[in-house]
Design an enzyme around this catalytic site. Sequence first.
Site, PDB file in Angstrom:
ATOM      1  N   CYS A  81      40.000 -86.875 -42.870  1.00 19.40           N
ATOM      2  CA  CYS A  81      38.734 -86.257 -43.315  1.00 19.40           C
ATOM      3  C   CYS A  81      38.966 -86.017 -44.619  1.00 19.40           C
ATOM      4  O   CYS A  81      39.637 -85.064 -45.160  1.00 19.40           O
ATOM      5  CB  CYS A  81      38.148 -85.035 -42.532  1.00 19.40           C
ATOM      6  SG  CYS A  81      36.833 -84.138 -43.414  1.00 19.40           S
ATOM      7  N   CYS A  84      37.795 -82.357 -45.652  1.00 15.19           N
ATOM      8  CA  CYS A  84      38.604 -81.466 -45.267  1.00 15.19           C
ATOM      9  C   CYS A  84      40.070 -81.368 -46.297  1.00 15.19           C
ATOM     10  O   CYS A  84      40.400 -80.320 -46.534  1.00 15.19           O
ATOM     11  CB  CYS A  84      39.230 -81.844 -44.060  1.00 15.19           C
ATOM     12  SG  CYS A  84      37.982 -82.124 -42.775  1.00 15.19           S
TER      13      CYS A  84
END
Length: 164
Positions: A81, A84
């Site tokens: 991600c 993230c």
Amino acid sequence: MKRKQLLGLLFMTATIFTACSNKTENKTENNNQLKKETNMGTIALTKTEFLEKVANFETSPKEWKYLGDKPAIVDFYASWCGPCKSIAPILEELAQEYEGQIYIYKIDTEKEPELASAFGIMSIPTLLFIPMEGAPQMAKGAMPKSAFKEAIETVLLKSLENKK
């Protein structure tokens, strides 16, 4: 004769490479264990550790009871991600800045899908801000460091001040 020498050299190179790789892996494991034990930086949690340190939703699924001794942030993330990855260094910095005051936990949703499901995580990153008392608050998406600091000060640490 040269063929035997070449094979011997290749075998020796492969052996050295394998030994170095294992040393690096062991060093990484040791560093991760040290980080977990000394609480320097963020702390990766498994489901078992979550149930012991944060909340045991299996024994009391309808009632939230935080088990920690300091407020916490739980970061639900995945290694692939992008957002993230962008907040990971911010969370590491905050873990060091607020060391001794809060915990910052990380849960890899790919490795712990049951935890992600239990909290209804549909998008990542999703962050759970857990004060010492009261219900946790959830935030979705990447945030700048200033927003994290504001949430830490107003949601997590303010609850401690009110308690004193």
